[in-house]
Scaffold this active site. Sequence first.
Site, PDB file in Angstrom:
ATOM      1  N   LYS A 115      76.069  46.545 -11.285  1.00  0.00           N
ATOM      2  CA  LYS A 115      76.296  46.919 -12.733  1.00  0.00           C
ATOM      3  C   LYS A 115      76.404  45.644 -13.590  1.00  0.00           C
ATOM      4  O   LYS A 115      76.006  45.505 -14.855  1.00  0.00           O
ATOM      5  CB  LYS A 115      77.712  47.726 -12.783  1.00  0.00           C
ATOM      6  CG  LYS A 115      77.497  48.997 -12.263  1.00  0.00           C
ATOM      7  CD  LYS A 115      78.711  50.097 -13.094  1.00  0.00           C
ATOM      8  CE  LYS A 115      78.381  51.468 -12.524  1.00  0.00           C
ATOM      9  NZ  LYS A 115      79.267  52.398 -13.057  1.00  0.00           N
ATOM     10  N   LYS A 197      69.131  55.332  -6.652  1.00  0.00           N
ATOM     11  CA  LYS A 197      70.236  56.365  -6.864  1.00  0.00           C
ATOM     12  C   LYS A 197      70.078  57.274  -8.265  1.00  0.00           C
ATOM     13  O   LYS A 197      69.802  56.568  -9.127  1.00  0.00           O
ATOM     14  CB  LYS A 197      71.605  55.942  -6.719  1.00  0.00           C
ATOM     15  CG  LYS A 197      72.766  57.053  -6.707  1.00  0.00           C
ATOM     16  CD  LYS A 197      74.061  56.185  -6.535  1.00  0.00           C
ATOM     17  CE  LYS A 197      74.531  56.044  -8.135  1.00  0.00           C
ATOM     18  NZ  LYS A 197      76.038  56.201  -8.241  1.00  0.00           N
ATOM     19  N   LYS A 200      74.103  58.894 -13.478  1.00  0.00           N
ATOM     20  CA  LYS A 200      74.523  59.365 -14.939  1.00  0.00           C
ATOM     21  C   LYS A 200      74.230  58.565 -16.141  1.00  0.00           C
ATOM     22  O   LYS A 200      73.952  58.938 -17.440  1.00  0.00           O
ATOM     23  CB  LYS A 200      75.765  60.319 -14.849  1.00  0.00           C
ATOM     24  CG  LYS A 200      76.873  59.375 -14.900  1.00  0.00           C
ATOM     25  CD  LYS A 200      78.442  60.020 -15.122  1.00  0.00           C
ATOM     26  CE  LYS A 200      79.108  60.268 -14.379  1.00  0.00           C
ATOM     27  NZ  LYS A 200      79.927  59.000 -13.830  1.00  0.00           N
TER      28      LYS A 200
HETATM   29  P1  ATP Z   1      77.663  55.784 -13.420  1.00  0.00           P
HETATM   30  O1  ATP Z   1      75.964  55.916 -13.428  1.00  0.00           O
HETATM   31  O2  ATP Z   1      78.285  55.683 -14.614  1.00  0.00           O
HETATM   32  O3  ATP Z   1      77.644  54.672 -12.345  1.00  0.00           O
HETATM   33  P2  ATP Z   1      77.608  57.942 -11.372  1.00  0.00           P
HETATM   34  O4  ATP Z   1      76.508  58.963 -11.711  1.00  0.00           O
HETATM   35  O5  ATP Z   1      77.102  56.967 -10.117  1.00  0.00           O
HETATM   36  O6  ATP Z   1      78.007  57.022 -12.559  1.00  0.00           O
HETATM   37  P3  ATP Z   1      80.255  58.264 -10.594  1.00  0.00           P
HETATM   38  O7  ATP Z   1      81.102  58.789 -11.702  1.00  0.00           O
HETATM   39  O8  ATP Z   1      80.323  57.003 -10.344  1.00  0.00           O
HETATM   40  O9  ATP Z   1      78.852  58.619 -11.275  1.00  0.00           O
HETATM   41  O10 ATP Z   1      80.589  59.235  -9.113  1.00  0.00           O
HETATM   42  C1  ATP Z   1      81.245  60.414  -9.040  1.00  0.00           C
HETATM   43  C2  ATP Z   1      80.923  60.967  -7.613  1.00  0.00           C
HETATM   44  O11 ATP Z   1      79.525  61.320  -7.625  1.00  0.00           O
HETATM   45  C3  ATP Z   1      81.110  59.778  -6.847  1.00  0.00           C
HETATM   46  O12 ATP Z   1      81.628  60.531  -5.450  1.00  0.00           O
HETATM   47  C4  ATP Z   1      79.845  59.362  -6.281  1.00  0.00           C
HETATM   48  O13 ATP Z   1      79.618  58.919  -4.999  1.00  0.00           O
HETATM   49  C5  ATP Z   1      78.887  60.638  -6.520  1.00  0.00           C
HETATM   50  N1  ATP Z   1      77.567  60.413  -6.893  1.00  0.00           N
HETATM   51  C6  ATP Z   1      76.966  59.921  -7.759  1.00  0.00           C
HETATM   52  N2  ATP Z   1      75.765  59.675  -7.808  1.00  0.00           N
HETATM   53  C7  ATP Z   1      75.279  60.357  -6.747  1.00  0.00           C
HETATM   54  C8  ATP Z   1      73.976  60.696  -6.176  1.00  0.00           C
HETATM   55  N3  ATP Z   1      72.902  60.200  -6.677  1.00  0.00           N
HETATM   56  N4  ATP Z   1      74.097  61.147  -4.855  1.00  0.00           N
HETATM   57  C9  ATP Z   1      75.064  61.532  -4.381  1.00  0.00           C
HETATM   58  N5  ATP Z   1      76.401  61.522  -5.083  1.00  0.00           N
HETATM   59  C10 ATP Z   1      76.583  60.729  -5.995  1.00  0.00           C
END
Ligand code: ATP
Length: 335
Positions: A115, A197, A200
């Site tokens: 990040k 990955k 969002k």
């Molecule tokens: P950001 O992009 O803002 O960092 P993020 O999509 O990674 O957000 P988080 O709010 O950080 O989402 O994650 C919420 C939950 O979803 C966490 O348990 C994280 O491990 C899971 N998660 C996020 N992205 C994935 C993915 N691509 N595959 C599986 N699990 C995920």
Amino acid sequence: MINDQKICFSGVQPSGNLTIGNYLGAIRNFSNYSDAYKCFYCVVDQHAITVRQVPAELRRRTYETLALYMACGLDPEKNTLYVQSHVPAHAELGWILNCFTMFGELSRMTQFKDKSSRHADNVNAGLFTYPVLMAADILLYQTDVVPTGVDQKQHVELCRDIAERFNQIYSGTFTVPEPMISQSGKKIMSLAEPTKKMSKSDENPNAVVYILDDKDTIIRKFRRAVTDSDTCVRFAEGKDGINNLMTIYSCFTGKTMEEIEREFDGKGYGDFKTAVGEVCADALAPVQARFAQLLADKAGLEAQMKKGADEASYYARKTLSKVQKKLGFVPVPRG
Ligand code: ATP
Ligand code: LTN
């Protein structure tokens, strides 16, 4: 333990529209713990501001994330659903744990490295100490298990180290939690760059399928997903795009990779991609319908928010008082 039940905690940031990665890696699995554990599921708005947010959007997404928790099957009577900033004990314990976490430990966190390179103009101290606040979230509730996607495993391991360090200095204070990483959806990849990955906060909306995307959009995004020049649907090294689509299909249908290979034997990628889109859209349709109902009732959501905050505060204050006493903080003298 609360009423003879072990404790489960997890959190999701209201930092963007939630994706099928969030759904398959985390939220969908949360309800598996609701019967056997006392569960706390938090909307971690304080974590979200480590990256700049538009206030009106953060506010809207906080309601939406709470509504999505419920739409994905979390019953607020069985689970404590609440917003992090409504329980000040998170930030208070976060500060204390900052003093028990080493600079070197935080420097090794891959999410920080990732990040800070993506937001090079805003490498703030909160982004660096993000995992400490996450440790506070978890330890405040004497948590036994933390269900998350695999990307959060390193943070839960750091949380364990912090808990053990504190327990060693001040004797048993915190339960040391275990990460619970679901096998099937632990890392859903981007549709545009399948070695990355699905996230969002990705700037390319075609890389990501959102839980609230409509059926046509979902099918269109899957049809545009990056694959390879082979034509055969099979799970193999180097076929990151197809492997990801097969994983998603498997998560939604419960089929094994062998069953999927057999089902699409002799068919092209086009048919397969459409089928992935169909099962995904069909699985999300009831979640979307329930979400729309919940979001329309703002007063109902606020009542749940308040109830969740009261419940969570009760348990959080207990741990925080214990920690403050152990540290030697003087309690506010009575009257
Ligand atoms: P950001 O992009 O803002 O960092 P993020 O999509 O990674 O957000 P988080 O709010 O950080 O989402 O994650 C919420 C939950 O979803 C966490 O348990 C994280 O491990 C899971 N998660 C996020 N992205 C994935 C993915 N691509 N595959 C599986 N699990 C995920
Ligand atoms: N760091 C997590 C969100 C999060 C969390 C938590 C997850 C904050 N606090 C406590 C589990 C337990 C993320 O970025 N996905």
